[in-house]
Design a protein around this motif. Structure first.
Motif, PDB file in Angstrom:
ATOM      1  N   ASN A   1      -6.274  10.731  -2.849  1.00  0.00           N
ATOM      2  CA  ASN A   1      -7.243  11.252  -3.812  1.00  0.00           C
ATOM      3  C   ASN A   1      -6.488  11.999  -4.904  1.00  0.00           C
ATOM      4  OD1 ASN A   1      -9.590  10.194  -2.634  1.00  0.00           O
ATOM      5  ND2 ASN A   1      -9.578  11.807  -1.110  1.00  0.00           N
ATOM      6  N   TYR A   2      -7.213  12.532  -5.857  1.00  0.00           N
ATOM      7  CA  TYR A   2      -6.542  13.164  -6.991  1.00  0.00           C
ATOM      8  C   TYR A   2      -5.847  14.471  -6.638  1.00  0.00           C
ATOM      9  CZ  TYR A   2      -8.049   9.720 -10.360  1.00  0.00           C
ATOM     10  OH  TYR A   2      -8.209   8.553 -11.052  1.00  0.00           O
ATOM     11  N   GLY A   3      -6.262  15.143  -5.602  1.00  0.00           N
ATOM     12  CA  GLY A   3      -5.564  16.332  -5.152  1.00  0.00           C
ATOM     13  C   GLY A   3      -5.719  17.534  -6.052  1.00  0.00           C
TER      14      GLY A   3
ATOM     15  N   LYS B   1       0.834  -1.210   0.000  1.00  0.00           N
ATOM     16  CA  LYS B   1       0.000   0.000   0.000  1.00  0.00           C
ATOM     17  C   LYS B   1       0.865   1.254   0.000  1.00  0.00           C
ATOM     18  CE  LYS B   1      -3.976  -1.906   2.435  1.00  0.00           C
ATOM     19  NZ  LYS B   1      -4.823  -1.830   3.622  1.00  0.00           N
ATOM     20  N   GLU B   2       1.962   1.190   0.727  1.00  0.00           N
ATOM     21  CA  GLU B   2       2.860   2.340   0.802  1.00  0.00           C
ATOM     22  C   GLU B   2       3.487   2.640  -0.560  1.00  0.00           C
ATOM     23  OE1 GLU B   2       2.980  -0.287   2.942  1.00  0.00           O
ATOM     24  OE2 GLU B   2       2.052   0.715   4.657  1.00  0.00           O
ATOM     25  N   SER B   3       3.845   1.582  -1.289  1.00  0.00           N
ATOM     26  CA  SER B   3       4.437   1.765  -2.619  1.00  0.00           C
ATOM     27  C   SER B   3       3.415   2.322  -3.598  1.00  0.00           C
ATOM     28  CB  SER B   3       4.977   0.432  -3.153  1.00  0.00           C
ATOM     29  OG  SER B   3       6.011  -0.041  -2.348  1.00  0.00           O
ATOM     30  N   VAL B   4       2.175   1.850  -3.487  1.00  0.00           N
ATOM     31  CA  VAL B   4       1.111   2.370  -4.352  1.00  0.00           C
ATOM     32  C   VAL B   4       0.940   3.860  -4.099  1.00  0.00           C
ATOM     33  CG1 VAL B   4      -1.353   2.286  -4.908  1.00  0.00           C
ATOM     34  CG2 VAL B   4      -0.119   0.168  -4.470  1.00  0.00           C
ATOM     35  N   LEU B   5       0.888   4.251  -2.832  1.00  0.00           N
ATOM     36  CA  LEU B   5       0.710   5.665  -2.499  1.00  0.00           C
ATOM     37  C   LEU B   5       1.897   6.496  -2.976  1.00  0.00           C
ATOM     38  CD1 LEU B   5      -1.086   7.804  -1.246  1.00  0.00           C
ATOM     39  CD2 LEU B   5       0.003   7.342   0.945  1.00  0.00           C
ATOM     40  N   ALA B   6       3.106   5.962  -2.840  1.00  0.00           N
ATOM     41  CA  ALA B   6       4.291   6.688  -3.309  1.00  0.00           C
ATOM     42  C   ALA B   6       4.232   6.886  -4.821  1.00  0.00           C
ATOM     43  CB  ALA B   6       5.558   5.940  -2.911  1.00  0.00           C
ATOM     44  N   ASP B   7       3.856   5.851  -5.555  1.00  0.00           N
ATOM     45  CA  ASP B   7       3.718   5.967  -7.000  1.00  0.00           C
ATOM     46  C   ASP B   7       2.585   6.926  -7.359  1.00  0.00           C
ATOM     47  OD1 ASP B   7       5.831   4.274  -7.569  1.00  0.00           O
ATOM     48  OD2 ASP B   7       4.569   2.490  -7.765  1.00  0.00           O
ATOM     49  N   TRP B   8       1.513   6.865  -6.599  1.00  0.00           N
ATOM     50  CA  TRP B   8       0.368   7.753  -6.817  1.00  0.00           C
ATOM     51  C   TRP B   8       0.787   9.225  -6.694  1.00  0.00           C
ATOM     52  CZ3 TRP B   8      -4.498   7.299  -8.538  1.00  0.00           C
ATOM     53  CH2 TRP B   8      -5.410   8.300  -8.235  1.00  0.00           C
ATOM     54  N   ILE B   9       1.531   9.525  -5.646  1.00  0.00           N
ATOM     55  CA  ILE B   9       1.999  10.895  -5.428  1.00  0.00           C
ATOM     56  C   ILE B   9       2.966  11.305  -6.536  1.00  0.00           C
ATOM     57  CG2 ILE B   9       3.352  12.358  -3.878  1.00  0.00           C
ATOM     58  CD1 ILE B   9       2.131  10.685  -1.549  1.00  0.00           C
ATOM     59  N   GLN B  10       3.840  10.388  -6.922  1.00  0.00           N
ATOM     60  CA  GLN B  10       4.792  10.668  -7.989  1.00  0.00           C
ATOM     61  C   GLN B  10       4.068  10.960  -9.314  1.00  0.00           C
ATOM     62  OE1 GLN B  10       7.478   7.434  -8.804  1.00  0.00           O
ATOM     63  NE2 GLN B  10       9.121   8.838  -9.403  1.00  0.00           N
ATOM     64  N   CYS B  11       2.908  10.350  -9.504  1.00  0.00           N
ATOM     65  CA  CYS B  11       2.114  10.567 -10.727  1.00  0.00           C
ATOM     66  C   CYS B  11       1.284  11.854 -10.664  1.00  0.00           C
ATOM     67  CB  CYS B  11       1.198   9.376 -10.975  1.00  0.00           C
ATOM     68  SG  CYS B  11       2.067   7.935 -11.631  1.00  0.00           S
ATOM     69  N   GLY B  12       1.289  12.524  -9.524  1.00  0.00           N
ATOM     70  CA  GLY B  12       0.566  13.790  -9.415  1.00  0.00           C
ATOM     71  C   GLY B  12      -0.662  13.733  -8.533  1.00  0.00           C
ATOM     72  N   GLY B  13      -0.936  12.571  -7.943  1.00  0.00           N
ATOM     73  CA  GLY B  13      -2.068  12.438  -7.034  1.00  0.00           C
ATOM     74  C   GLY B  13      -1.769  13.063  -5.690  1.00  0.00           C
ATOM     75  N   GLY B  14      -2.801  13.246  -4.897  1.00  0.00           N
ATOM     76  CA  GLY B  14      -2.651  13.847  -3.581  1.00  0.00           C
ATOM     77  C   GLY B  14      -2.085  12.879  -2.560  1.00  0.00           C
ATOM     78  N   ALA B  15      -1.484  13.411  -1.508  1.00  0.00           N
ATOM     79  CA  ALA B  15      -0.880  12.595  -0.454  1.00  0.00           C
ATOM     80  C   ALA B  15      -1.922  11.792   0.326  1.00  0.00           C
ATOM     81  CB  ALA B  15      -0.081  13.473   0.504  1.00  0.00           C
ATOM     82  N   ASN B  16      -3.193  12.210   0.256  1.00  0.00           N
ATOM     83  CA  ASN B  16      -4.256  11.476   0.948  1.00  0.00           C
ATOM     84  C   ASN B  16      -4.825  10.352   0.087  1.00  0.00           C
ATOM     85  OD1 ASN B  16      -5.660  12.947  -0.941  1.00  0.00           O
ATOM     86  ND2 ASN B  16      -7.065  13.900   0.519  1.00  0.00           N
TER      87      ASN B  16
ATOM     88  N   ASP C   1     -12.710  21.025 -16.683  1.00  0.00           N
ATOM     89  CA  ASP C   1     -11.747  20.724 -17.752  1.00  0.00           C
ATOM     90  C   ASP C   1     -10.389  20.385 -17.155  1.00  0.00           C
ATOM     91  OD1 ASP C   1     -13.675  21.160 -19.674  1.00  0.00           O
ATOM     92  OD2 ASP C   1     -12.935  23.149 -20.250  1.00  0.00           O
ATOM     93  N   GLY C   2      -9.956  21.165 -16.166  1.00  0.00           N
ATOM     94  CA  GLY C   2      -8.685  20.901 -15.493  1.00  0.00           C
ATOM     95  C   GLY C   2      -8.698  19.604 -14.709  1.00  0.00           C
ATOM     96  N   LEU C   3      -9.809  19.337 -14.041  1.00  0.00           N
ATOM     97  CA  LEU C   3      -9.935  18.100 -13.268  1.00  0.00           C
ATOM     98  C   LEU C   3      -9.848  16.880 -14.175  1.00  0.00           C
ATOM     99  CD1 LEU C   3     -10.536  16.556 -10.639  1.00  0.00           C
ATOM    100  CD2 LEU C   3     -12.970  16.871 -11.127  1.00  0.00           C
ATOM    101  N   ILE C   4     -10.540  16.919 -15.297  1.00  0.00           N
ATOM    102  CA  ILE C   4     -10.503  15.792 -16.239  1.00  0.00           C
ATOM    103  C   ILE C   4      -9.091  15.590 -16.777  1.00  0.00           C
ATOM    104  CG2 ILE C   4     -11.306  15.025 -18.513  1.00  0.00           C
ATOM    105  CD1 ILE C   4     -14.039  16.370 -17.756  1.00  0.00           C
ATOM    106  N   ALA C   5      -8.433  16.677 -17.156  1.00  0.00           N
ATOM    107  CA  ALA C   5      -7.058  16.575 -17.667  1.00  0.00           C
ATOM    108  C   ALA C   5      -6.126  16.017 -16.593  1.00  0.00           C
ATOM    109  CB  ALA C   5      -6.579  17.940 -18.152  1.00  0.00           C
ATOM    110  N   HIS C   6      -6.280  16.486 -15.360  1.00  0.00           N
ATOM    111  CA  HIS C   6      -5.426  16.034 -14.250  1.00  0.00           C
ATOM    112  C   HIS C   6      -5.645  14.548 -13.966  1.00  0.00           C
ATOM    113  CE1 HIS C   6      -3.132  16.251 -10.539  1.00  0.00           C
ATOM    114  NE2 HIS C   6      -4.142  15.669  -9.917  1.00  0.00           N
ATOM    115  N   THR C   7      -6.900  14.119 -13.862  1.00  0.00           N
ATOM    116  CA  THR C   7      -7.169  12.698 -13.571  1.00  0.00           C
ATOM    117  C   THR C   7      -6.667  11.814 -14.705  1.00  0.00           C
ATOM    118  OG1 THR C   7      -9.427  12.880 -14.424  1.00  0.00           O
ATOM    119  CG2 THR C   7      -9.142  13.146 -12.058  1.00  0.00           C
ATOM    120  N   ASN C   8      -6.795  12.280 -15.946  1.00  0.00           N
ATOM    121  CA  ASN C   8      -6.282  11.491 -17.069  1.00  0.00           C
ATOM    122  C   ASN C   8      -4.767  11.357 -17.008  1.00  0.00           C
ATOM    123  OD1 ASN C   8      -8.807  10.955 -18.160  1.00  0.00           O
ATOM    124  ND2 ASN C   8      -8.745  12.690 -19.557  1.00  0.00           N
TER     125      ASN C   8
END
Length: 103
Positions: free
Chosen positions: A61-63, A44-59, A77-84
């Motif tokens: 969520n997408y942040g 789970k910790e590695s998933v979260l680290a990769d998630w943050i590295q990809c631009g997701g929030g530290a919690n 429009d920004g949210l869709i681009a960010h999540t993609n």
């Protein structure tokens, strides 16, 4: 008199949501979006680290937050681009989305 009490109790239960929860359970502790990405042998910790590295929030969520003065259209429009971007990055790291959303 008896009918009035039954109707009052039924109305109170309905308004409190107790009867509605039986029809569709309410998820009391929703998981963050990062929890829906899986990869063999990853913690789970590695998933979260990769998630943050990809631009997701530290919690987990997408942040992505609305900016002051931003219109609704600009926000979505920004949210869709960010999540993609985050999703594409996670796929690039070998993760699979557990419940893919329709795009």
């Amino acid at each position: 008199m008896k009918r009035r009490i039954v109707c009052t109790v039924a109305a109170a239960l309905l308004l409190s949501g107790c009867l509605l929860e039986g029809a569709a359970p309410v998820e009391r502790n929703p998981k963050p979006y990062s929890a829906y990405w899986i990869k063999e042998g990853v913690t789970k910790e590695s998933v979260l680290a990769d998630w943050i590295q990809c631009g997701g929030g530290a919690n987990g969520n997408y942040g992505y937050e609305i900016q002051q003065g931003q219109s609704n259209k600009e926000f979505f429009d920004g949210l869709i681009a960010h999540t993609n971007r985050v999703d594409t990055c996670m796929k690039g790291k070998g993760y699979v989305e557990l419940y893919p959303r329709l795009r």
